[in-house]
Design a protein around this motif. Structure first.
Motif, PDB file in Angstrom:
ATOM      1  N   ASP A 164     -16.115  19.114 -22.811  1.00  0.00           N
ATOM      2  CA  ASP A 164     -15.164  20.119 -23.290  1.00  0.00           C
ATOM      3  C   ASP A 164     -14.417  20.636 -22.076  1.00  0.00           C
ATOM      4  N   GLU A 190      -5.024  22.247 -22.685  1.00  0.00           N
ATOM      5  CA  GLU A 190      -5.910  21.482 -21.790  1.00  0.00           C
ATOM      6  C   GLU A 190      -5.472  20.006 -21.746  1.00  0.00           C
ATOM      7  N   ASP A 257     -15.737  25.666 -29.633  1.00  0.00           N
ATOM      8  CA  ASP A 257     -17.105  25.261 -29.283  1.00  0.00           C
ATOM      9  C   ASP A 257     -17.895  24.875 -30.542  1.00  0.00           C
TER      10      ASP A 257
HETATM   11 MG   LIG Z   1     -12.222  25.323 -26.159  1.00  0.00          MG
END
Ligand SMILES: [Mg+2]
Ligand SMILES: Nc1ncnc2c1ncn2[C@@H]1O[C@H](COP(=O)(O)OP(=O)(O)OP(=O)(O)O)[C@@H](O)[C@H]1O
Length: 309
Positions: A164, A190, A257
């Motif tokens: 992650d 990201e 998550d």
């Molecule tokens: Mg995240």
């Protein structure tokens, strides 16, 4: 998949989230609602897995104080094996401070300096845990030195690694390991950092394209999460897009998550990739309805009930 447990390596954080009850005005003292939650991307994924009845071992670092004791006790009661978590004397527990200006806009301060203690020596001391791990799951708070050691150990014991990327600023350090990854789950910003994109891919088509790009860079499976727009995923056989479930959002923290945890739960149970993604969406949706970073009532039945909607 072979192996006996999932080995999760990365941050354990105490998160404090505050919301103003009045219209926020900088520089004034206001009434607020403040909620503390055990957090940290790695720890959150570990808690989601443990609540989904997956044997989970956590490698992480906490301080030697009462707050750390609380964090570890909570994690242990959730079912995570915390026996190997490092206690570091004379350091502050990792803490995040979130100040919500609105449901979508949050200012975030992270104090994660203690994660530097998760170094190569600590990982080498726990080399034996890599041997029987069904999967290794990491967040991107690990230093480059620790990541080098971790991927060496994973390769030595043929353990598949899921990552992650945690935050755009941290995601870049995972770039060189993408060919060694089984699964990578970045959000749109990201992904932009990982793939050096000028603009984050936030639409269905471009997100499927960037997920495929991550697969071309070497990850076996890649998922690009798009918040309320859902997610795009890809592997060598193709890609797809899945919508999010429209939910009454109480708190967005931890949704990503929960998503990763449930996708990994699906893969450990050998479900097809698109169903694993749907399990992820279901877990994220349940978590969004809770103030807690990890849904405290999560279990496999609840997850499948949400999937049935
Ligand atoms: Mg995240
Ligand atoms: N506002 C929302 N409404 C519905 N679903 C959402 C919303 N936000 C997130 N989700 C669900 O959660 C998944 C992951 O969310 P997101 O892309 O925001 O991850 P993230 O940025 O990593 O989140 P986190 O802040 O928890 O790390 C999405 O694919 C979606 O299924």
């Amino acid at each position: 998949m072979e192996g006996e447990y999932v080995l999760v390596v990365g941050s354990s954080v105490l998160e404090m989230a505050g919301r103003s009850i009045e219209v926020p005005q900088p520089g004034t003292r206001q009434q607020g609602h403040i909620h503390a939650s055990p957090s940290g991307v790695a720890r959150n994924i570990a808690e989601n897995l443990a609540r989904l009845d997956i044997d989970t071992v956590l490698l992480s670092a906490v301080a030697d104080d009462e707050l750390s004791e609380y964090l570890i006790n909570h994690s242990r009661l959730a079912g995570i094996d915390c026996r190997h978590v490092l206690r570091v004397a004379d350091r502050r527990i990792a803490t995040s401070l979130l100040l919500y200006q609105s449901a979508e806009s949050v200012t975030r301060l992270d104090d994660l300096s203690i994660t530097a203690a998760l170094d190569s020596d600590y990982l080498m001391e726990h080399e034996w845990l890599f041997r029987d791990a069904a999967l290794v799951v990491i967040d991107a708070t690990l230093s480059e030195e620790a990541l080098d050691t971790l991927f060496e150990l994973a390769q030595r014991y043929k353990a598949r690694v899921c990552a992650d990327p945690t935050a755009p600023r941290l995601a870049r350090r995972l770039r060189k390991y993408i060919p060694n990854l089984f699964l990578i789950v970045p959000n749109a910003s990201e992904t932009a950092a990982l793939c050096s994109l000028d603009e984050p891919a936030t639409e269905r088509k471009s997100a499927i394209g960037t997920a495929q790009r991550l697969v071309n860079m070497g990850s076996t499976i890649a998922v690009v999460t798009l918040g309320e727009r859902g997610l795009a995923y890809a592997d060598r056989s193709g890609g797809g897009y899945i919508r999010a479930i429209h939910t009454e959002v109480v708190d967005t923290s931890g949704a990503g998550d929960a998503f990763s945890g449930a996708v990994i739960f699906g893969m450990l149970n050998s479900v097809p990739i698109d169903e694993a993604m749907r399990l992820g969406v279901a877990a994220a949706s349940l978590t969004l309805q809770s103030e807690d970073t990890v849904l405290q009532s999560l279990n496999p039945d609840l997850l499948y009930d949400e999937l049935g909607i």
